[in-house]
Design a protein around this motif. Structure first.
Motif, short mmCIF file in Angstrom:
data_model
loop_
_atom_site.label_atom_id
_atom_site.label_comp_id
_atom_site.label_asym_id
_atom_site.label_seq_id
_atom_site.Cartn_x
_atom_site.Cartn_y
_atom_site.Cartn_z
N TYR A 1 33.52 40.91 45.74
CA TYR A 1 33.99 41.23 47.08
C TYR A 1 33.51 42.62 47.48
N LEU A 2 33.44 42.85 48.78
CA LEU A 2 33.00 44.13 49.31
C LEU A 2 34.15 44.78 50.07
N SER A 3 34.55 45.97 49.62
CA SER A 3 35.61 46.73 50.28
C SER A 3 34.94 47.87 51.05
N ASP A 4 34.97 47.77 52.38
CA ASP A 4 34.24 48.72 53.23
C ASP A 4 35.24 49.49 54.09
N GLU A 5 35.07 50.83 54.13
CA GLU A 5 35.97 51.68 54.91
C GLU A 5 35.83 51.45 56.41
N SER A 6 34.63 51.05 56.83
CA SER A 6 34.36 50.96 58.27
C SER A 6 34.55 49.56 58.84
N THR A 7 34.55 48.55 57.98
CA THR A 7 34.70 47.17 58.45
C THR A 7 35.70 46.43 57.56
N GLY B 1 25.14 53.30 50.86
CA GLY B 1 25.59 54.30 51.82
C GLY B 1 26.84 55.03 51.38
N GLY B 2 27.57 54.47 50.43
CA GLY B 2 28.73 55.14 49.87
C GLY B 2 30.06 54.75 50.48
N THR B 3 30.06 54.07 51.63
CA THR B 3 31.33 53.71 52.27
C THR B 3 31.88 52.39 51.77
N ALA B 4 31.02 51.54 51.22
CA ALA B 4 31.44 50.23 50.73
C ALA B 4 31.33 50.18 49.21
N LYS B 5 32.33 49.57 48.59
CA LYS B 5 32.33 49.44 47.13
C LYS B 5 32.71 48.03 46.73
N LEU B 6 32.35 47.68 45.50
CA LEU B 6 32.55 46.32 45.00
C LEU B 6 33.89 46.16 44.30
#
Length: 235
Positions: free
Chosen positions: A136-142, A216-221
């Motif tokens: 899964y992708l945990s993104d701060e912006s989306t 980019g650093g804003t999204a993590k797994l």
């Protein structure tokens, strides 16, 4: 003169008769060859991806020799112990590309990638080499989302000391190979360290999608253990 003509006619008739008989023989031989059958290995029911094939999963059926291809498995012992790479339909020919003896190795079109630590937000502590995981992708912006629709094979999980995480007294892979679900569960309870790095078998497209999303650093797994890694007995 008449005797010579009759002899020539008789000889010609005999030759033509011989050629006709030989032609019929060739046609019959060809028909017999087409009707000759070969036993091949098939699943006796639907089998899902990631199943270790046992004798009770398989049976033999006969097909005309003309329908046999080199990819079809004809020896039951060759198929037993293999793991399915794709779902198998009941009584369809078992093809070699649909099964894998070494599931930790990348399949055709895949490579083994060590996932950079800075890309990972969390990894389930129950994950072991050979498991199927969801990414899964945990993104701060989306909004958070599933990165891949399908599960991903784990090639290895290691501690900070670069040791493969497992229970030395009861290795998870040995229990997996023997179909021992209780042993697999116990090895996860008594494993020898905390996951520091994880290797995944990915296609080039999957790796590029992961790298593009996380660099980019804003999204993590978030890498989650999938329950189907420990198979339930089929009904």
């Amino acid at each position: 003169m008449n005797r010579r003509r009759q002899a020539a006619i008789s000889l010609s008739a005999a030759v033509l008769s011989g050629l006709l008989v030989y032609g019929v023989y060739l046609l019959q031989l060809r028909q017999i060859q087409l009707q000759e059958t070969v036993d091949i290995v098939v699943p006796n029911r639907f089998i899902s991806t990631g199943t270790k094939l046992d004798p009770e999963h398989l049976t033999m059926i006969s097909l005309p020799r003309s329908a046999i291809t080199p990819e079809m498995i004809t020896d039951l012992s060759e198929a037993v112990g293999m793991e399915t790479s794709v779902p198998l339909g009941g009584h369809e020919p078992l093809l070699r590309w649909k099964v894998d003896k070494y599931p930790l190795l990348p399949r055709t079109g895949q490579s083994t990638f060590q996932i950079p630590r800075e890309y990972v937000k969390s990894v389930s502590n129950g994950i072991r080499a050979g498991d199927e995981v969801m990414v899964y992708l945990s993104d701060e912006s989306t909004a958070s989302r599933k990165l891949y629709a399908d599960s991903i094979r784990v090639a290895g999980v290691k501690t900070a000391a670069n040791l493969e995480i497992d229970n030395p007294k009861n290795p998870n892979l040995m229990s997996m190979a023997n179909g021992d679900k209780e042993g697999m569960y116990a090895s996860r309870r008594d494993a020898n360290g905390t996951i520091d790095s994880i290797n995944l078998n990915l296609t080039e497209e999957q790796w590029l999608a992961l790298d593009s999303a996380c660099k980019g650093g804003t999204a993590k797994l978030i890498i989650a253990f999938q329950a189907s890694s420990i198979k339930e007995d089929e009904q």
